[in-house]
Scaffold this active site. Sequence first.
Site, PDB file in Angstrom:
ATOM      1  CG  ASP A 133       5.244  -3.517  -5.000  1.00 38.00           C
ATOM      2  OD1 ASP A 133       5.830  -4.597  -5.192  1.00 38.00           O
ATOM      3  OD2 ASP A 133       5.785  -2.540  -4.470  1.00 38.00           O
ATOM      4  N   GLY A 145       7.021   7.542   6.435  1.00 38.07           N
ATOM      5  CA  GLY A 145       6.170   8.220   5.458  1.00 38.07           C
ATOM      6  C   GLY A 145       6.859   9.354   4.724  1.00 38.07           C
ATOM      7  N   GLY A 175       0.832  -1.213   0.000  1.00 36.76           N
ATOM      8  CA  GLY A 175       0.000   0.000   0.000  1.00 36.76           C
ATOM      9  C   GLY A 175       0.854   1.246   0.000  1.00 36.76           C
ATOM     10  CE  LYS A 212       8.542   7.497  -4.021  1.00 37.32           C
ATOM     11  NZ  LYS A 212       9.045   6.851  -5.227  1.00 37.32           N
ATOM     12  N   GLY A 243       2.638   3.677   1.425  1.00 39.73           N
ATOM     13  CA  GLY A 243       3.160   3.920   2.766  1.00 39.73           C
ATOM     14  C   GLY A 243       3.622   5.346   2.967  1.00 39.73           C
ATOM     15  NE  ARG A 244       8.762   6.517   0.032  1.00 36.98           N
ATOM     16  CZ  ARG A 244      10.027   6.781  -0.199  1.00 36.98           C
ATOM     17  NH1 ARG A 244      10.623   7.724   0.475  1.00 36.98           N
ATOM     18  NH2 ARG A 244      10.700   6.111  -1.104  1.00 36.98           N
ATOM     19  NE  ARG A 278       0.922   1.123  -6.763  1.00 34.09           N
ATOM     20  CZ  ARG A 278       2.077   1.742  -6.602  1.00 34.09           C
ATOM     21  NH1 ARG A 278       3.188   1.073  -6.705  1.00 34.09           N
ATOM     22  NH2 ARG A 278       2.123   3.009  -6.306  1.00 34.09           N
ATOM     23  NE  ARG A 336       4.759   8.377  -7.777  1.00 35.56           N
ATOM     24  CZ  ARG A 336       5.153   7.171  -7.371  1.00 35.56           C
ATOM     25  NH1 ARG A 336       6.381   6.761  -7.594  1.00 35.56           N
ATOM     26  NH2 ARG A 336       4.315   6.380  -6.753  1.00 35.56           N
ATOM     27  CG  ASP A 342       8.927   2.308  -6.929  1.00 32.36           C
ATOM     28  OD1 ASP A 342      10.051   2.642  -6.535  1.00 32.36           O
ATOM     29  OD2 ASP A 342       8.006   2.032  -6.154  1.00 32.36           O
TER      30      ASP A 342
END
Length: 485
Positions: A249, A123, A87, A110, A89-90, A180, A173, A259
């Site tokens: 993910d 985070g 998930g 992010k 997370g940040r 995903r 972003r 990513d």
Amino acid sequence: MTKTIGWNLDNSYQRLPGFFYSRVSPTAVKAPIIIKLNESLAKEIGLNIEELRQNPEIFAGNQLPNGSIPIAQAYAGHQFANFTMLGDGRAVLLGEQITPAKKRVDIQLKGSGKTPYSRGGDGRAALGPMLREYIMSEAMHSLKIPTNRSLAVATTGESVQREVDFPGAVVTRVAASHLRVGTFQYARQWGTKEDLQALADYAIDRHFPDVKEDDNKYLSLLKEVSKRQADLIAKWQLVGFIHGVMNTDNMTISGETIDYGPCAFLNTYDKSTVFSSIDIRGRYAYGNQPDIGGWNLARFAEAILILINEDEQKALPLAKEVIEQYVTLYDQNYLNGMCTKLGIFNQQADDEVLIRRLLDLMEQHKADFTNTFRSLTLDQFDEEVRLFQSKAFTKWYQQWQDRLKEQTESKEQVQQLMREHNPSIIPRNHRVEEAIEAAVSEGNYHVMDQLLSVLSNPYAYTLDQEAYSKVPPDSDENYQTFCGT
Ligand code: AMP
Ligand code: MG
């Protein structure tokens, strides 16, 4: 004031079952300052640059854009083949901007604080890695490779604790979506069939509306995702991009690269190249990326088998066929791309042999991947390069020239095709590090701005790019990149 920025946000993700996300607000920071704003992207998505500059709070999460209902998305994923719940997370999804061209794009922060999926993490994000994401994603975009993009980087005025303290930052972003493979795995593992179906229908609506009326639209979904990945990963291979952490993910349904943690470009052509500090066994090495793409697609297929056919045993052979087609599609894309890199217009059966021979020679002589094709494009061969001094290369060169004579295109047309497919420059690791270092240690953004400027047109072959195409000897030897820092 914020009204005139140009926000036109929708929150369609929240029309999915609540199980897919958590409502969460970004955590305000001390002193947000925009240190990088992507003006052309802002314009493209309909935002007013001057107004944005006056509202740095938005890029750190201190203030929400008009129409934003922020959420963190739930997802799972195979990390280095181990399945786990993850998930955002940040990360916080602010909403979906409907652009002047009527495209829907996610706007996500992010590094904007903890979420229910943060697990042990803080985070937060450090400035260096966020600048890295900005540089690499913009470079990929300019290389014409599908990718999420960076709208801005803001510093927070706070420090984040890693091995030592670093300045904190948030990157904004912009992505076609953040769906995903792992989002589907999450639905399959912990949701109902209805949840999974809602997600699949959402993905089809958003990315593949053309398959909506197909007899088996979920099989079509698998085919389309597979097609996009075969296209994307071939493009990576053709410019020497190593993603570094192809966990499920980190594979999008849209077919965009996402990513930018440990990614880096290949210098010396060596299929086993790995830069990521945690990829001890080379699972995500350059040469493994096409296979990992297939592996991830197989996980995607498993997750939606039940939608393809209620009886998963019946769905299995259908899905298997798609995964097999992925291999063929990928091979074809790669071969087509390699032909264009060599100026070949009329692909023939034994071109593959010619290409393979060149790659083998490059590997054998430890030649630089990008610069070999750059030299071939310019038809200029540096005497210091071992590859070009070898007899085997001279022989290969002659075979290549003979091959080019088997088509009607002129020398100029051949060179034009090659220029369009062989970047003159890529974000070289030492240049990226140098730019980040100057920014983080000295607050000097000039180095990065110059790098971004030359990277913005990688196929231009301009004089100012020349210095950026040089690679210090052995610069890769101990080069390491890092995840999620
Ligand atoms: P990544 O390596 O970026 O794909 O991240 C893998 C997972 O770790 C995702 O669930 C991220 O949201 C989470 N994550 C990474 N860094 C942090 C952090 N500093 N705080 C909380 N979660 C994080
Ligand atoms: Mg990730």
